[in-house]
Design a protein around this motif. Structure first.
Motif, short mmCIF file in Angstrom:
data_model
loop_
_atom_site.label_atom_id
_atom_site.label_comp_id
_atom_site.label_asym_id
_atom_site.label_seq_id
_atom_site.Cartn_x
_atom_site.Cartn_y
_atom_site.Cartn_z
N GLY A 59 0.84 -1.18 0.00
CA GLY A 59 0.00 0.00 0.00
C GLY A 59 0.89 1.24 0.00
O GLY A 59 1.84 1.32 0.77
N ILE A 60 0.59 2.19 -0.88
CA ILE A 60 1.36 3.44 -0.97
C ILE A 60 0.43 4.58 -0.59
O ILE A 60 -0.38 5.04 -1.41
CB ILE A 60 1.94 3.66 -2.38
N ALA A 61 0.48 5.02 0.66
CA ALA A 61 -0.41 6.09 1.12
C ALA A 61 -0.15 7.35 0.30
O ALA A 61 0.98 7.83 0.22
CB ALA A 61 -0.19 6.37 2.60
N THR A 62 -1.21 7.88 -0.32
CA THR A 62 -1.08 8.99 -1.27
C THR A 62 -2.03 10.12 -0.87
O THR A 62 -3.24 9.90 -0.71
CB THR A 62 -1.42 8.52 -2.70
N GLN A 63 -1.49 11.31 -0.71
CA GLN A 63 -2.32 12.47 -0.38
C GLN A 63 -2.95 13.03 -1.65
O GLN A 63 -2.25 13.29 -2.63
CB GLN A 63 -1.49 13.55 0.31
N THR A 64 -4.27 13.21 -1.63
CA THR A 64 -4.98 13.81 -2.76
C THR A 64 -5.76 15.02 -2.27
O THR A 64 -5.82 15.30 -1.07
CB THR A 64 -5.96 12.79 -3.39
N ASP A 65 -6.38 15.74 -3.20
CA ASP A 65 -7.18 16.90 -2.82
C ASP A 65 -8.37 16.50 -1.96
O ASP A 65 -8.89 17.30 -1.19
CB ASP A 65 -7.68 17.63 -4.07
N ASN A 66 -8.81 15.25 -2.08
CA ASN A 66 -9.96 14.78 -1.33
C ASN A 66 -9.59 14.04 -0.05
O ASN A 66 -10.47 13.65 0.71
CB ASN A 66 -10.81 13.85 -2.21
N GLY A 67 -8.30 13.83 0.18
CA GLY A 67 -7.89 13.13 1.39
C GLY A 67 -6.89 12.03 1.08
O GLY A 67 -6.39 11.90 -0.04
N THR A 100 -0.99 -5.67 1.74
CA THR A 100 -0.55 -6.53 2.84
C THR A 100 0.35 -5.81 3.83
O THR A 100 0.52 -6.25 4.96
CB THR A 100 0.17 -7.77 2.30
N ILE A 101 0.96 -4.71 3.43
CA ILE A 101 1.77 -3.85 4.29
C ILE A 101 1.85 -2.50 3.58
O ILE A 101 1.82 -2.45 2.34
CB ILE A 101 3.18 -4.44 4.54
N THR A 102 1.92 -1.41 4.34
CA THR A 102 1.80 -0.08 3.75
C THR A 102 3.01 0.79 4.08
O THR A 102 3.57 0.71 5.17
CB THR A 102 0.51 0.61 4.23
N ILE A 103 3.38 1.64 3.10
CA ILE A 103 4.38 2.67 3.28
C ILE A 103 3.68 4.02 3.21
O ILE A 103 2.87 4.25 2.31
CB ILE A 103 5.48 2.60 2.20
N THR A 104 3.99 4.91 4.14
CA THR A 104 3.42 6.25 4.11
C THR A 104 4.53 7.27 4.24
O THR A 104 5.48 7.09 5.01
CB THR A 104 2.38 6.45 5.25
N SER A 105 4.45 8.33 3.44
CA SER A 105 5.50 9.35 3.44
C SER A 105 4.88 10.71 3.17
O SER A 105 3.99 10.84 2.33
CB SER A 105 6.55 9.04 2.37
N LEU A 106 5.36 11.72 3.88
CA LEU A 106 4.94 13.10 3.63
C LEU A 106 5.98 13.87 2.83
O LEU A 106 5.93 15.08 2.74
CB LEU A 106 4.66 13.82 4.95
#
Length: 434
Positions: free
Chosen positions: A296-304, A346-352
């Motif tokens: 999972g690649i956490a992605t920031q969008t205009d909607n959240g 199955t596992i997620t990466i999140t980055s700002l």
């Protein structure tokens, strides 16, 4: 002319109700066949609802934010011919829009199609209209009589910001009255009019994707006992390698960001710690460890925040990962990601990215058991092996784990394994990682 009632269609996957997110039309609009009428949201994605016929919008079935059952009337059109509603009246009686019980206090006249009429008698005196601040050159002294200046000082008004309506821009007492009416009540004597109390509030309904995000985050924090582990990583060598690869292969293979390298390090680390690449069904009491790594690649969008899925990351090199991450991020931000691209991780990466901060405490993407948080890179002085001070590029990984199924020692060792690959980046390109 007849009436044609369009009902909420069955979107599939056993979905019984959806949330109405946004209307694309309003009452009185003329719509064409296949024109999008509204956006609705399921548990997984936003879906556009097209019109099966052409016609004129007579009434809308609900307000945005309403949960609508499959088969409920979505919209009613006036069409040529008999339509599909028996006993058509010459004109449809407007139905009151359904409002969720928890949102009634948030609905104002701005949300209705016909504003309420003001039947009160007009006031005897209209308040003065706001006058824009004068455009005076720096250092230019406003023209005003001593009496006007004294009154302005007592009221706490800076004449530099008052429009003068008199000859040659002279400021009068009436100009002070207009300024007070347009800018608010005066403060204490001598106080700047730029420092004013603000009043009022704005109610923002939590609907659509934002509601889904809120529900998912609340459910994850309520069900999962999180613990976080933070480790500092020296990425100096990795950044140097990335720069060389981009210089040599960037034109043909595309530019590499840091994320594909982290993805590769996670893939190699879960081979040693398969309990991290898992999903926990706490209702059934079963942990499923996956052989495939669906990142999972956490992605920031205009909607959240949206989490598209990089499937079979274990079978892709850093350039393939980079291309797929870029494609998924663009699809998520444009709202074009397919349903299957938004589930099954199955596992997620999140980055700002550059805003990644020093430390974060990411929320696990339920029902997964681990999430890897990437903080920003900073350059700091560090002692080398010879006790010399050298500049190094450092980055923190802030990761969270489900303490029900992941022990603290295993989590620490897992992150240390990721650190080992990133600090010795040649290992990322060795079969098996070592």
């Amino acid at each position: 002319m007849g009436q044609y009632a369009i009902k909420m269609p069955d979107i599939g996957e056993g979905i019984a109700e959806v949330e109405l997110v946004e209307w694309r039309v309003k009452e009185g609009d003329t719509v064409k066949e296949d024109q999008v009428l509204a956006d609705v949201m399921t548990d997984k994605a936003t879906v556009e609802i097209p019109s099966p016929v052409a016609g004129k919008v007579m009434s809308l079935g609900a307000q945005p934010g309403t949960m609508m059952a499959v088969g409920a009337e979505l919209i009613r059109l006036e069409v040529e011919g008999a339509g599909n509603v028996k006993g058509d009246a010459p004109a449809a009686k407007k139905q009151a829009a359904a409002v969720p019980p928890d949102m009634k206090d948030n609905v104002t006249h701005e949300n209705t199609s016909v504003p309420a009429r003001d039947t009160s008698p007009p006031p005897k005196m209209q308040p003065p209209r706001a006058t824009p601040a004068p455009m005076r050159a720096p250092g230019e002294k406003p023209i005003a009589s001593p009496a006007v200046r004294n009154r302005a000082w007592e009221l706490g008004i800076e004449l530099q910001f008052v429009h003068g309506s008199g000859p040659a821009g002279r400021i009068t007492h009436e100009d002070l009255d207009v300024y007070l009416a347009s800018r608010g009540q005066p403060g204490a004597v001598g106080a700047s009019t730029m420092l004013r109390e603000r009043h009022g509030e704005e109610a923002i309904p939590v609907i659509g994707l934002r509601r889904k995000i809120a529900q998912k985050m609340q459910d994850a924090k309520r069900r999962i006992p999180h613990f976080s582990y933070v480790e500092e990583i020296d990425v100096t060598e990795l950044e140097a390698l990335r720069a060389k690869l981009n210089e040599k292969h960037g034109a043909k293979r595309g530019k590499l960001t840091l994320l594909p390298f982290i993805a590769r390090a996670v893939v190699l680390a879960v081979e040693e710690f398969p309990q991290m690449n898992a999903r926990f069904d706490d209702d059934a009491g079963v942990v499923t460890r996956h052989h495939a790594v669906h990142l999972g690649i956490a992605t920031q969008t205009d909607n959240g925040l949206i989490v598209p899925v990089l499937r079979h990351a274990e079978a892709q090199d850093v350039w393939a990962c980079a291309r797929e991450i870029s494609r998924l991020a663009e699809a998520a931000r444009s709202g074009k990601a397919a349903r299957e691209e938004l589930s099954g991780s199955t596992i997620t990466i999140t980055s700002l990215g550059a805003l990644g901060g020093i430390v974060t405490t990411p929320v696990i993407n339920h029902p997964e058991v681990a999430i890897i948080g990437v903080n920003r890179i900073v350059e700091r002085p560090v002692f080398d092996a010879h006790r010399n001070v050298v500049a190094r590029q450092l980055m923190n990984l802030s990761s969270s784990f489900d303490h029900r199924v992941v022990d603290g020692m295993d989590a620490a060792r897992f992150v240390q394994a990721i650190r080992g690959y990133l600090e010795a980046p040649a290992l990322l390109f060795v079969e098996g990682g070592s």
